[in-house]
Every structure is written in structure tokens, then in C-alpha cells.
Design a protein around this motif. Structure first.
Motif, PDB file in Angstrom:
ATOM      1  N   LYS A 136     -44.194 -25.883  22.175  1.00 38.36           N
ATOM      2  CA  LYS A 136     -43.600 -24.603  21.765  1.00 38.36           C
ATOM      3  C   LYS A 136     -44.531 -23.769  20.885  1.00 38.36           C
ATOM      4  O   LYS A 136     -44.500 -22.540  20.936  1.00 38.36           O
ATOM      5  CB  LYS A 136     -42.280 -24.856  21.039  1.00 38.36           C
ATOM      6  CG  LYS A 136     -41.104 -25.080  21.971  1.00 38.36           C
ATOM      7  CD  LYS A 136     -39.796 -24.923  21.239  1.00 38.36           C
ATOM      8  CE  LYS A 136     -38.638 -24.828  22.202  1.00 38.36           C
ATOM      9  NZ  LYS A 136     -37.352 -24.550  21.521  1.00 38.36           N
ATOM     10  N   THR A 137     -45.345 -24.449  20.088  1.00 37.81           N
ATOM     11  CA  THR A 137     -46.213 -23.678  19.191  1.00 37.81           C
ATOM     12  C   THR A 137     -47.250 -22.863  19.969  1.00 37.81           C
ATOM     13  O   THR A 137     -47.807 -21.901  19.432  1.00 37.81           O
ATOM     14  CB  THR A 137     -46.941 -24.605  18.204  1.00 37.81           C
ATOM     15  OG1 THR A 137     -47.657 -25.617  18.938  1.00 37.81           O
ATOM     16  CG2 THR A 137     -45.942 -25.274  17.266  1.00 37.81           C
ATOM     17  N   TYR A 149     -46.541 -21.075  22.402  1.00 38.08           N
ATOM     18  CA  TYR A 149     -45.852 -19.886  22.909  1.00 38.08           C
ATOM     19  C   TYR A 149     -45.143 -19.167  21.766  1.00 38.08           C
ATOM     20  O   TYR A 149     -43.927 -18.995  21.761  1.00 38.08           O
ATOM     21  CB  TYR A 149     -44.889 -20.292  24.028  1.00 38.08           C
ATOM     22  CG  TYR A 149     -45.585 -21.079  25.100  1.00 38.08           C
ATOM     23  CD1 TYR A 149     -46.532 -20.481  25.914  1.00 38.08           C
ATOM     24  CD2 TYR A 149     -45.344 -22.438  25.265  1.00 38.08           C
ATOM     25  CE1 TYR A 149     -47.210 -21.205  26.888  1.00 38.08           C
ATOM     26  CE2 TYR A 149     -46.014 -23.171  26.231  1.00 38.08           C
ATOM     27  CZ  TYR A 149     -46.940 -22.547  27.034  1.00 38.08           C
ATOM     28  OH  TYR A 149     -47.612 -23.267  27.999  1.00 38.08           O
ATOM     29  N   GLN A 150     -45.934 -18.806  20.803  1.00 39.55           N
ATOM     30  CA  GLN A 150     -45.428 -18.087  19.636  1.00 39.55           C
ATOM     31  C   GLN A 150     -46.275 -16.846  19.389  1.00 39.55           C
ATOM     32  O   GLN A 150     -47.455 -16.807  19.724  1.00 39.55           O
ATOM     33  CB  GLN A 150     -45.494 -18.970  18.378  1.00 39.55           C
ATOM     34  CG  GLN A 150     -44.530 -20.136  18.346  1.00 39.55           C
ATOM     35  CD  GLN A 150     -44.667 -20.911  17.045  1.00 39.55           C
ATOM     36  OE1 GLN A 150     -45.660 -20.793  16.331  1.00 39.55           O
ATOM     37  NE2 GLN A 150     -43.658 -21.712  16.729  1.00 39.55           N
ATOM     38  N   ARG A 189     -48.168 -16.259  13.092  1.00 37.24           N
ATOM     39  CA  ARG A 189     -47.891 -15.740  11.754  1.00 37.24           C
ATOM     40  C   ARG A 189     -48.878 -14.625  11.437  1.00 37.24           C
ATOM     41  O   ARG A 189     -50.053 -14.717  11.709  1.00 37.24           O
ATOM     42  CB  ARG A 189     -48.017 -16.871  10.735  1.00 37.24           C
ATOM     43  CG  ARG A 189     -47.811 -16.461   9.276  1.00 37.24           C
ATOM     44  CD  ARG A 189     -47.851 -17.701   8.402  1.00 37.24           C
ATOM     45  NE  ARG A 189     -47.690 -17.396   6.981  1.00 37.24           N
ATOM     46  CZ  ARG A 189     -48.687 -17.306   6.109  1.00 37.24           C
ATOM     47  NH1 ARG A 189     -49.940 -17.521   6.530  1.00 37.24           N
ATOM     48  NH2 ARG A 189     -48.461 -17.041   4.842  1.00 37.24           N
ATOM     49  N   ALA A 197     -44.350 -16.853  12.061  1.00 35.35           N
ATOM     50  CA  ALA A 197     -44.542 -16.907  13.515  1.00 35.35           C
ATOM     51  C   ALA A 197     -43.194 -16.740  14.212  1.00 35.35           C
ATOM     52  O   ALA A 197     -42.156 -17.172  13.695  1.00 35.35           O
ATOM     53  CB  ALA A 197     -45.174 -18.240  13.903  1.00 35.35           C
ATOM     54  N   GLN A 198     -43.217 -16.116  15.372  1.00 40.14           N
ATOM     55  CA  GLN A 198     -41.992 -15.886  16.132  1.00 40.14           C
ATOM     56  C   GLN A 198     -42.074 -16.622  17.465  1.00 40.14           C
ATOM     57  O   GLN A 198     -43.046 -16.465  18.198  1.00 40.14           O
ATOM     58  CB  GLN A 198     -41.796 -14.389  16.392  1.00 40.14           C
ATOM     59  CG  GLN A 198     -41.652 -13.560  15.133  1.00 40.14           C
ATOM     60  CD  GLN A 198     -41.503 -12.088  15.445  1.00 40.14           C
ATOM     61  OE1 GLN A 198     -40.853 -11.722  16.422  1.00 40.14           O
ATOM     62  NE2 GLN A 198     -42.111 -11.242  14.631  1.00 40.14           N
ATOM     63  N   GLN A 199     -41.060 -17.429  17.716  1.00 42.44           N
ATOM     64  CA  GLN A 199     -41.034 -18.183  18.968  1.00 42.44           C
ATOM     65  C   GLN A 199     -40.671 -17.266  20.128  1.00 42.44           C
ATOM     66  O   GLN A 199     -39.686 -16.532  20.070  1.00 42.44           O
ATOM     67  CB  GLN A 199     -40.016 -19.316  18.879  1.00 42.44           C
ATOM     68  CG  GLN A 199     -39.987 -20.229  20.091  1.00 42.44           C
ATOM     69  CD  GLN A 199     -41.273 -21.026  20.219  1.00 42.44           C
ATOM     70  OE1 GLN A 199     -41.747 -21.604  19.252  1.00 42.44           O
ATOM     71  NE2 GLN A 199     -41.825 -21.057  21.406  1.00 42.44           N
TER      72      GLN A 199
END
Length: 314
Positions: free
Chosen positions: A133-134, A136-137, A140, A243-245
Motif C-alpha cells: 500500500k505504501t 500507492y500513496q 508526505r 501521506a494520502q493513500q
């Protein structure tokens, strides 16, 4: 030259409404002296470009002109060669045979690529997203202010000493930061941004600066002295956005596309490796003559690797 570019601009404009022309390989495109370039010549040339790049390749009149001039020149020289019976030369005939082999090899791999049936990667794409998942963020983001003590007008030792002295002042009184930006910073952009650097941890900035900016966690936090190719920096965090997922649906297509490309690359590599790793049967006596055949010194025997050795080396 300009007339040729303009002519191709007109051809491009009518191509969409004249598809029957594109089907006629003998249609003359341009001639010069004894040379004639037809649509089939253009097709053959452009098919050497990867399929996904062909539209972009043909999107510039200047590039089309370069291609046509190259084809015309080759054809004129080839006509001269035939008149001189150079096409009967044994070496020339072997070179033409090698050119045929190269062209056929390219066509074979293109057909092989077209024959591959891409699997459905929908499930694997979802698994990749959940496991990484990280990746696809939206990263920050940090905005900082900095004081730069450069090394243009002083030695590195002098610049570092000033930077350390400034850092000590800020440790005692952080509220001085803005005043010290105006008084000390050698960053010429400070007259407009007063030391503010937006999105400072992005790849747009040199690694030491970006990494030091990314380490700052709390607004108002001030970094130790950081050295970059520009000099010595002291950095203060002004703003941070976490950061935004990204939702799976927003990245699904790009993940599937990447997985398909990786699979296709693996299939192509496997096909080529299979051919490369077939057993070779070199002729040692003939190999030994190759250096001397072309006037090179002979320091030692030439040896080709066995297929098993080549496979182990990969």
C-alpha cells in the motif's frame, strides 16, 4: 526541405479520409533521381519501430522528412551499386543475407509478441495493492524555510563554521530564524520567497536537502546543519501534510499495465534465453584462424563458452 515538410502536413490532413491509399503499398510517396519511395517502403521502415512508439514517431513532419531522405539516399546509392554490379560481390551478397536474417528475426519476435495471450491480472493487481500500500500513496509533503551558507565566496570550512554558529544561535532562540534568513542566507531567491521551499522532500531537490527536510516531524522543528553541493543549510519545518493513500480503483489500471508489461518482458526474455542456451558446436580449428584472418594479434586461443557455462553465468 520546407516544401517536403508542408507536403507531409497536407498528407497527414487527408490520411484519415483516404484509408484506401494506405492499403496500396505501391503508391508513390516521393521520388528523387532514380529513387522511388512507396507506402510499402515507409511501412517497412516504420515497422522497425516498436508498435507502441509508431504514432509518436510519425507525429513530427521533420522526423518524416529525415526518414524519407534517408530512404531516398539509400535507394539512389543502391541503384548505383547495382549498375556497378556490386550486388554480385560475394561479401555484399553475404551482407544482404545477414540483413535479411536481421529483418526476419525482428519480424519473428514481433509476431511472437502478438501471439502471446496476456493473462488476467485483476486478482494479482489487487493482491499487489494490498501487500504494497505504501507504494500507492501521495507522499508526505513538507514545506520548509532554510538558511543557506554557500561556498562560492568562502571555503567549505568557513561556511561550515558560520552555519554551526548560526545553528547554536537558533538552539538558544528559535524565534530568530526569519531574521537570520534575511541577514545571512545566500539563497538569491530569498528576496521573493523569504527562504520558503515548498514540497522540499520531493525528488526535485538534491538528496541531502530532501532527506533532511523529510526527517522533520513537528512544525517549527529545526534541523542540524546539512551539507549539499550548494553549501550548508539549516532547515525549519513550516508545514507538513501526511501521506494520502490512493484508492485501489485509482491505481488499478496502472498496476495491471505494469504486471502485463513485466509478464510480457519475461516471456520475451524466456524465448530469447531458450535460443541462446541451446548447445553450441564451435569448430576450434576455424575459430583459431579468426584473429589472423583480420590482421589482429593472436595472444591466445579463442574459446566460446559452452551452453551450460553461458546459462550459469546469467
Amino acid at each position: 526541405m520546407r516544401q517536403l515538410i508542408l507536403a507531409f502536413g497536407l498528407l497527414t490532413a487527408v490520411a484519415a479520409s483516404a484509408e484506401d491509399i494506405a492499403k496500396d503499398g505501391d503508391t508513390l510517396v516521393v521520388s528523387q533521381g532514380t529513387a522511388r519511395v512507396t507506402l510499402s517502403d515507409v511501412d517497412a521502415y516504420v515497422h522497425r519501430v516498436p508498435r507502441e512508439d509508431r504514432a509518436g514517431f510519425m507525429n513530427k513532419p521533420e522526423r518524416i522528412e529525415t526518414m524519407l531522405r534517408s530512404l531516398l539516399l539509400d535507394k539512389q546509392l543502391a541503384d548505383e551499386a547495382r549498375k556497378l554490379n556490386l550486388d554480385k560481390d560475394p561479401i555484399a551478397q553475404k551482407q544482404m543475407a545477414l540483413a535479411v536474417d536481421t529483418a526476419l528475426a525482428r519480424v519473428r519476435m514481433e509476431k511472437y509478441r502478438e501471439s502471446l495471450k496476456t493473462p488476467d491480472f485483476a486478482e494479482q493487481a489487487n493482491e499487489d495493492y494490498l501487500a504494497n500500500k505504501t507504494k500507492y500513496q501521495i507522499p508526505r509533503r513538507v514545506d520548509v524555510k532554510h538558511i543557506l551558507i554557500d561556498t562560492k565566496s568562502r571555503t567549505a570550512e568557513q561556511a561550515e563554521a558560520i552555519a554551526k554558529e548560526t545553528a547554536e544561535k537558533l538552539a538558544r532562540d528559535p524565534a530568530q530564524f526569519d531574521a537570520l534568513v534575511e541577514a545571512l542566507s545566500d539563497d538569491q531567491s530569498k528576496k521573493d520567497n523569504h527562504g520558503l521551499i515548498e514540497n522540499a522532500s520531493s525528488e526535485s531537490f538534491v538528496a541531502p536537502f530532501a532527506e533532511a527536510s523529510a526527517k522533520l516531524q513537528k512544525v517549527g522543528e529545526i534541523s542540524p546543519v546539512v551539507r549539499t553541493p550548494f553549501g550548508f543549510h539549516i532547515i525549519k519545518l513550516m508545514k507538513a501534510e501526511p501521506a494520502q493513500q490512493l484508492a485501489y480503483e485509482k491505481v488499478r489500471a496502472s498496476i495491471v499495465s505494469r504486471l502485463e508489461a513485466e509478464w510480457l518482458e519475461g516471456q520475451i526474455r524466456g524465448k530469447l534465453d531458450g535460443l541462446r542456451n541451446e548447445k553450441m558446436d564451435p569448430q576450434p580449428d576455424v575459430l583459431a584462424t579468426l584473429r589472423a584472418r583480420y590482421g589482429a594479434p593472436k595472444p591466445g586461443a579463442l574459446k566460446l563458452p559452452a551452453a551450460d557455462d553461458a546459462a550459469n553465468a546469467q
